[in-house]
Motif scaffolding. Structure first.
Motif, PDB file in Angstrom:
ATOM      1  N   GLN A 248       0.909  -1.206   0.135  1.00  0.00           N
ATOM      2  CA  GLN A 248       0.175  -0.020  -0.255  1.00  0.00           C
ATOM      3  C   GLN A 248       0.925   1.204   0.108  1.00  0.00           C
ATOM      4  OE1 GLN A 248      -3.306   0.097   2.579  1.00  0.00           O
ATOM      5  NE2 GLN A 248      -3.767  -2.065   2.332  1.00  0.00           N
TER       6      GLN A 248
ATOM      7  N   LEU B  27      -9.257   1.557  -1.391  1.00  0.00           N
ATOM      8  CA  LEU B  27      -8.963   0.229  -1.391  1.00  0.00           C
ATOM      9  C   LEU B  27     -10.233  -0.542  -0.490  1.00  0.00           C
ATOM     10  CD1 LEU B  27      -5.415  -0.900  -1.000  1.00  0.00           C
ATOM     11  CD2 LEU B  27      -6.569  -1.180  -2.964  1.00  0.00           C
ATOM     12  N   ARG B  28     -10.605  -0.237   0.526  1.00  0.00           N
ATOM     13  CA  ARG B  28     -11.990  -0.443   1.197  1.00  0.00           C
ATOM     14  C   ARG B  28     -13.054  -0.423   0.287  1.00  0.00           C
ATOM     15  NH1 ARG B  28      -8.722   1.114   5.523  1.00  0.00           N
ATOM     16  NH2 ARG B  28      -9.574   3.014   5.702  1.00  0.00           N
TER      17      ARG B  28
ATOM     18  N   GLU C 291     -13.414  -2.848  -2.085  1.00  0.00           N
ATOM     19  CA  GLU C 291     -13.699  -4.050  -1.475  1.00  0.00           C
ATOM     20  C   GLU C 291     -15.104  -3.873  -1.145  1.00  0.00           C
ATOM     21  OE1 GLU C 291     -11.387  -7.109   1.257  1.00  0.00           O
ATOM     22  OE2 GLU C 291     -11.482  -5.157   2.409  1.00  0.00           O
TER      23      GLU C 291
ATOM     24  N   GLY D  86     -17.469  -5.263  -3.680  1.00  0.00           N
ATOM     25  CA  GLY D  86     -17.058  -6.596  -4.200  1.00  0.00           C
ATOM     26  C   GLY D  86     -16.242  -6.570  -5.197  1.00  0.00           C
TER      27      GLY D  86
ATOM     28  N   ILE E 248     -12.752  -6.181  -5.460  1.00  0.00           N
ATOM     29  CA  ILE E 248     -11.387  -6.829  -4.951  1.00  0.00           C
ATOM     30  C   ILE E 248     -11.597  -7.437  -3.669  1.00  0.00           C
ATOM     31  CG2 ILE E 248     -10.311  -4.684  -6.333  1.00  0.00           C
ATOM     32  CD1 ILE E 248      -9.658  -3.834  -3.557  1.00  0.00           C
ATOM     33  N   ALA E 249     -10.528  -8.364  -3.543  1.00  0.00           N
ATOM     34  CA  ALA E 249     -10.467  -8.972  -2.130  1.00  0.00           C
ATOM     35  C   ALA E 249      -8.919  -8.582  -1.882  1.00  0.00           C
ATOM     36  CB  ALA E 249     -10.630 -10.470  -2.343  1.00  0.00           C
ATOM     37  N   ILE E 250      -8.952  -8.070  -0.681  1.00  0.00           N
ATOM     38  CA  ILE E 250      -7.489  -7.606  -0.250  1.00  0.00           C
ATOM     39  C   ILE E 250      -7.085  -8.666   0.907  1.00  0.00           C
ATOM     40  CG2 ILE E 250      -6.502  -5.690   1.177  1.00  0.00           C
ATOM     41  CD1 ILE E 250      -8.607  -3.884   0.647  1.00  0.00           C
TER      42      ILE E 250
ATOM     43  N   ILE F 203      -3.844  -8.125  -3.652  1.00  0.00           N
ATOM     44  CA  ILE F 203      -4.984  -7.845  -4.145  1.00  0.00           C
ATOM     45  C   ILE F 203      -5.565  -8.796  -5.060  1.00  0.00           C
ATOM     46  CG2 ILE F 203      -6.356  -5.793  -4.818  1.00  0.00           C
ATOM     47  CD1 ILE F 203      -4.369  -4.073  -3.835  1.00  0.00           C
TER      48      ILE F 203
ATOM     49  N   VAL G 219      -8.746  -9.789  -7.856  1.00  0.00           N
ATOM     50  CA  VAL G 219      -9.697  -9.067  -8.720  1.00  0.00           C
ATOM     51  C   VAL G 219     -10.634 -10.414  -8.857  1.00  0.00           C
ATOM     52  CG1 VAL G 219     -10.655  -7.781 -10.719  1.00  0.00           C
ATOM     53  CG2 VAL G 219      -8.672  -7.220  -9.363  1.00  0.00           C
TER      54      VAL G 219
END
Length: 238
Positions: A173, A191-192, A195, A198, A200-202, A207, A209
């Motif tokens: 980050q 980023l949040r 996320e 829905g 992306i998944a951190i 990260i 997609v």
């Protein structure tokens, strides 16, 4: 290790025919650098082309407040130093080794000999410079008109397009914050946001997609200009 980000531009070596690539590397001297070592400093004027043989380097400059702004992170096959060769300009950024790195250092005299002997090398360097300008124009335009979550989504989409579906990208980050010229807190919020929608998944330093089409559709709703998807590098005979 963080994934390479260089404004979606290619490395030099894959643009070259095998014989040209071999001759270019043979003209250089491999130099090893330890983690944190300074490869080149801003203001250096010694002309030469540097090609990353192994490892990665960070391109950036320190700020007056002790911060460090990362412009790009380059890996094997990427090059830097063209300014010093073709325009007699000083280097604009510090280049620092990330981990153990081997750089092929090619003096201007040797490079220009190959440049005049092999049109494929000149074509590849011109292609690389043109694609970098193209990417920079696109990036600057985004900075001027798009909110940070949209800029970030566009960057992530460009990165995942270059890898198999479902494969996560490894990103720090702090590096993203430097790339976009914002704080780590701002990047975290962006980023949040992605996320939460829905898209992306951190994970820890990663990260994913899950659905590229969904991310592209989300971008289409928030920007008039969709990300350009550069085709593969042109061939010399085209």
């Amino acid at each position: 290790m963080a994934d390479i980000f260089d404004l979606d531009t290619p490395a030099l070596l894959p643009l070259l025919p095998a014989a040209t690539r071999a001759a270019l590397l043979a003209a250089g001297t491999p130099v090893r650098y330890r983690d944190g070592a300074l490869v080149h400093a801003r203001g250096d004027r010694k002309p030469g082309l540097s090609i990353v043989r192994s490892g990665t380097v960070r391109i950036g400059n320190p700020g007056s407040d002790g911060s460090y702004t990362t412009t790009s992170i380059l890996g094997p096959g990427h090059c830097f130093g063209e300014f010093t060769i073709f325009a007699d300009l000083p280097r604009t950024h510090d280049v620092v080794a990330i981990g153990d790195v081997v750089i092929d250092q090619i003096p201007r005299r040797r490079l220009m000999t190959l440049y005049h002997e092999d049109p494929a090398l000149g074509f590849a360097l011109l292609c690389l410079a043109t694609r970098r300008i193209h990417a920079l124009v696109e990036f600057i335009e985004d900075l001027r008109r798009l909110p940070l979550p949209v800029q970030l989504a566009k960057h992530l989409l460009a990165m995942v397009r270059r890898r198999p579906a479902g494969e996560a990208v490894t990103l720090v980050q702090d590096d993203l914050a430097s790339l976009f010229g914002v704080s780590r807190v701002s990047i975290g919020k962006a980023l949040r946001r992605l996320e939460g929608d829905g898209l992306i998944a951190i994970g820890y330093g990663r990260i994913a997609v899950p659905d590229r089409e969904a991310l592209a559709a989300w971008l289409a709703e928030r920007t008039v200009l969709m990300p350009l998807d550069p085709a593969g590098p042109p061939q010399l005979d085209q």
